[in-house]
Design an enzyme around this catalytic site. Sequence first.
Site, PDB file in Angstrom:
ATOM      1  N   TRP A   1     -86.130  32.241  -5.171  1.00 45.96           N
ATOM      2  CA  TRP A   1     -86.303  30.965  -4.461  1.00 45.96           C
ATOM      3  C   TRP A   1     -85.720  29.804  -5.235  1.00 45.96           C
ATOM      4  CZ3 TRP A   1     -86.338  31.348   0.356  1.00 45.96           C
ATOM      5  CH2 TRP A   1     -87.017  32.375   1.012  1.00 45.96           C
TER       6      TRP A   1
ATOM      7  N   ASP B   1     -91.587  23.317  -5.509  1.00 44.17           N
ATOM      8  CA  ASP B   1     -91.666  24.134  -4.289  1.00 44.17           C
ATOM      9  C   ASP B   1     -92.915  25.000  -4.419  1.00 44.17           C
ATOM     10  OD1 ASP B   1     -91.516  26.000  -2.282  1.00 44.17           O
ATOM     11  OD2 ASP B   1     -89.578  26.835  -2.893  1.00 44.17           O
TER      12      ASP B   1
ATOM     13  N   LYS C   1     -97.731  30.672   4.184  1.00 48.09           N
ATOM     14  CA  LYS C   1     -98.385  31.477   3.155  1.00 48.09           C
ATOM     15  C   LYS C   1     -99.847  31.059   2.987  1.00 48.09           C
ATOM     16  CE  LYS C   1     -93.886  32.380   2.065  1.00 48.09           C
ATOM     17  NZ  LYS C   1     -92.644  31.750   1.646  1.00 48.09           N
TER      18      LYS C   1
HETATM   19  C1  LIG Z   1     -91.366  31.474   1.599  1.00 47.70           C
HETATM   20  C2  LIG Z   1     -90.755  30.608   0.571  1.00 47.70           C
HETATM   21  C3  LIG Z   1     -89.658  29.777   0.849  1.00 47.70           C
HETATM   22  C4  LIG Z   1     -88.982  29.760   2.206  1.00 47.70           C
HETATM   23  O1  LIG Z   1     -89.761  29.115   3.113  1.00 47.70           O
HETATM   24  P1  LIG Z   1     -89.236  28.808   4.615  1.00 47.70           P
HETATM   25  O2  LIG Z   1     -90.401  28.077   5.174  1.00 47.70           O
HETATM   26  O3  LIG Z   1     -88.967  30.137   5.261  1.00 47.70           O
HETATM   27  O4  LIG Z   1     -88.010  28.001   4.506  1.00 47.70           O
HETATM   28  C5  LIG Z   1     -89.187  28.958  -0.143  1.00 47.70           C
HETATM   29  N1  LIG Z   1     -89.749  28.947  -1.356  1.00 47.70           N
HETATM   30  C6  LIG Z   1     -90.787  29.743  -1.673  1.00 47.70           C
HETATM   31  C7  LIG Z   1     -91.379  29.680  -3.039  1.00 47.70           C
HETATM   32  C8  LIG Z   1     -91.327  30.600  -0.720  1.00 47.70           C
HETATM   33  O5  LIG Z   1     -92.373  31.377  -1.024  1.00 47.70           O
END
Ligand SMILES: *Cc1c(COP(=O)(O)O)cnc(C)c1O
Length: 360
Positions: free
Chosen positions: A102, A172, A196
């Site tokens: 990521w 993030d 999540k």
């Molecule tokens: C799932 C995830 C993403 C992607 O998220 P989207 O909502 O599909 O764009 C980005 N960063 C992390 C750490 C994630 O777990």
Amino acid sequence: MTRVYNFSPGPAMLPEPVLRQAQAELLDWRGTGMSVMEMSHRSEAFRSIATSAEMTLRELMAIPEHYRILFLQGGATGQFAAVPLNLAGDGGRADYVDTGQWSKKAIQEARRYVEVNVVASTAATGYHSVPPQSEWQVDPGALYLHYTPNETIGGVEFHWVPEVGDTPLVADMSSTILSRPLDVSRFGIIYAGAQKNIGPAGLTVVIVRDDLIGRADSRAPAVLDYKLQADAESLYNTPPAMAWYVAGLVFDWIKGQGGLPGLAERNQRKAQILYSTIDGSDFYQSPVDRECRSWMNVPFTLAESALDKTFLEKAEEAGLVALKGHRSVGGMRASIYNAMPEEGVVALATFMKDFEERHG
Ligand SMILES: *Cc1c(COP(=O)(O)O)cnc(C)c1O
């Protein structure tokens, strides 16, 4: 009806009481005669849903007054672009820490808008650790520093917050937000895709400090412009109303679980159950350094990868689903977010011991 224990990395399990409440209110939200999906986002009813979700989140995370909470679309991936577009109006330079898949995606996207300085990377060693801050090569002119506190795919988590002085810290937190208490005042921006730990996919929560709003590149898409969205209370255009509403129900559920301290205690215990099962056997292995193992995503491998298929089949028969690891890592991965009950984790650990006895 049988509900399984769903170890999916996202979209992930939602708390059953939340689903039940959404079900009960689906056809007629509190006497309005319509569902939240059918309501005008400008209506009094929806405004009350939106405000209440925001207030509960602010309370849960103790978000200070000088931070705005935005409820946007585009996912965390949209924020990979929104962050540079909002913080580096005329271009410029930004620091990024590279600890996994990521981080890598965030860096790739940022490179379209800013000059990226990778302060540290664990790519060469396979993304199994967190690089100590003493080794980071920061750029004194960087407009912000971005990192990924929990790498959902690698299962690598920072159990500390970087010290970055006056540089805005951007995180993030898609797969770790709301898993434990957090000092929000250490951050410039926190963002997370909802699917999540927050609610249904389609919603992205952005927590941004006031002084970082209003610096956007004039070419930034309006829907990603923090100032336009903050001024419009995240209603610049039609929001993901249903997802926002369910997120509010999740926030209420978290309050009922003892808030973030209550969840932290349970999450740590859940992770411990799995890691001690892995460490207590010669059959299972964790690829991640001990001091940075994630509380939310637990990758593990079997002694023989030829047994992976049988493991997944037998697990599914036992009601334990979505354990297949990411294709870039292989093996298994158990994602155990807030809504995964402790009993689900115990069931998985028991299954793992049993499987080892039969096949180990
Ligand atoms: C799932 C995830 C993403 C992607 O998220 P989207 O909502 O599909 O764009 C980005 N960063 C992390 C750490 C994630 O777990």
